[in-house]
Design a protein around this motif. Structure first.
Motif: not given
Length: 290
Positions: A214-223
């Motif tokens: 019922d709740f989700v946050r995802l993030a990606a990065g790098g370099g």
């Protein structure tokens, strides 16, 4: 490094207005400087210093960590000049926003964390703290020459004018807690925390008593990849229970949604593969524990 520093003139304005006036005067021949760790990294890569450095060390009101309440809203306000080490060790951050403390622990070496600032890490738009801040729905405040403006970090990262503002702080709202919540931050680097990351991912995920996300946050990065939210994957997961089919679909969605760039060390496909595997591993492990 010493000879390069002699090539630049360092200005120490007393307030934001003076700092802004200097930036307008020198424009592209200048930059704001906080802890200076980013400039050191760029210098080591052969990038020369701008001839005019505008130090923010004497500008009042840019340092400190304060827990605030406005009506029913509770949030943490972190001044842009606050050292990374101070953020990592602050008791309120450890208690209520522990993901930020976890992320900072993996940023460079202790000496860098003692010099580097939270504002500097965010202002370059590629800092390793940003994925964690995105999953905490952070906001940034900045001075635009006339007033201080606050907006979502997610939006600010994608606006073209953010190089022309003076970052004043980071704001962390208290986020909703589900019945079962998990959070993670993973940095994959060539030499652990002492190098730039290959991939950095972060997530905050919750499910209700019925096991439904019922709740989700995802993030990606790098370099040299600007961190961003994985909103398509978030939409796929929300209101679902974790099962093998969902995990397979989530993996493919991450692969299609995360668009890193290649460099001389790692390809874009490799970075996608790493990010997807980390997130799916976290989801699988969380389900087993649940």
């Amino acid at each position: 490094m010493g000879m390069r520093m002699l090539d630049a003139q360092v200005w120490t304005p007393a307030d934001m207005k003076e700092a802004w006036t200097l930036r307008e005067k020198f424009h592209l021949q200048s930059c704001f400087i906080a802890g200076g760790t980013l400039l050191q990294t760029q210098w080591e890569k052969g990038v020369p210093y701008p001839p005019q450095l505008i130090s923010l060390e004497k500008v009042e009101g840019l340092e400190g960590i304060n827990y605030k309440t406005e009506g029913t809203k509770h949030f943490l306000q972190i001044g842009a000049m606050t050292k990374l080490a101070a953020c990592r060790n602050h008791p309120v951050i450890k208690e209520k926003w522990s993901l930020l403390s976890t992320a900072i622990q993996q940023i460079a070496a202790p000496a860098v964390r003692n010099l580097g600032t939270i504002g500097g890490n965010v202002a370059n738009r590629f800092g390793d703290a940003i994925p964690a801040l995105l999953t905490m729905d952070a906001e940034v405040s900045y001075f635009d020459g006339n007033t201080i403006i606050t907006e979502k970090l997610d939006h600010w990262l994608n606006t073209s004018q953010n190089n022309e503002v003076l970052l004043t702080g980071v704001i962390l709202p208290e986020y909703r807690r589900s019945s079962f919540a998990a959070q993670f931050y993973k940095k994959v680097g060539r030499r652990e925390s002492f190098s730039g990351s290959v991939v950095t991912v972060s997530g905050v995920i919750g499910k209700n008593d019925a096991g439904v996300i019922d709740f989700v946050r995802l993030a990606a990065g790098g370099g040299d990849n600007r961190p961003h939210r994985l909103k398509e994957t978030e939409q796929l997961l929300i209101d679902q229970t974790i099962n093998p089919d969902l995990l397979r679909n989530a993996y493919e969605t991450i692969i299609n949604e995360f668009y890193p760039i290649s460099d001389v060390f790692y390809s874009d496909d490799y970075r996608r593969w790493i990010a997807a595997n980390i997130i799916i591993s976290e989801l699988s492990g969380w389900e087993r524990k649940g």
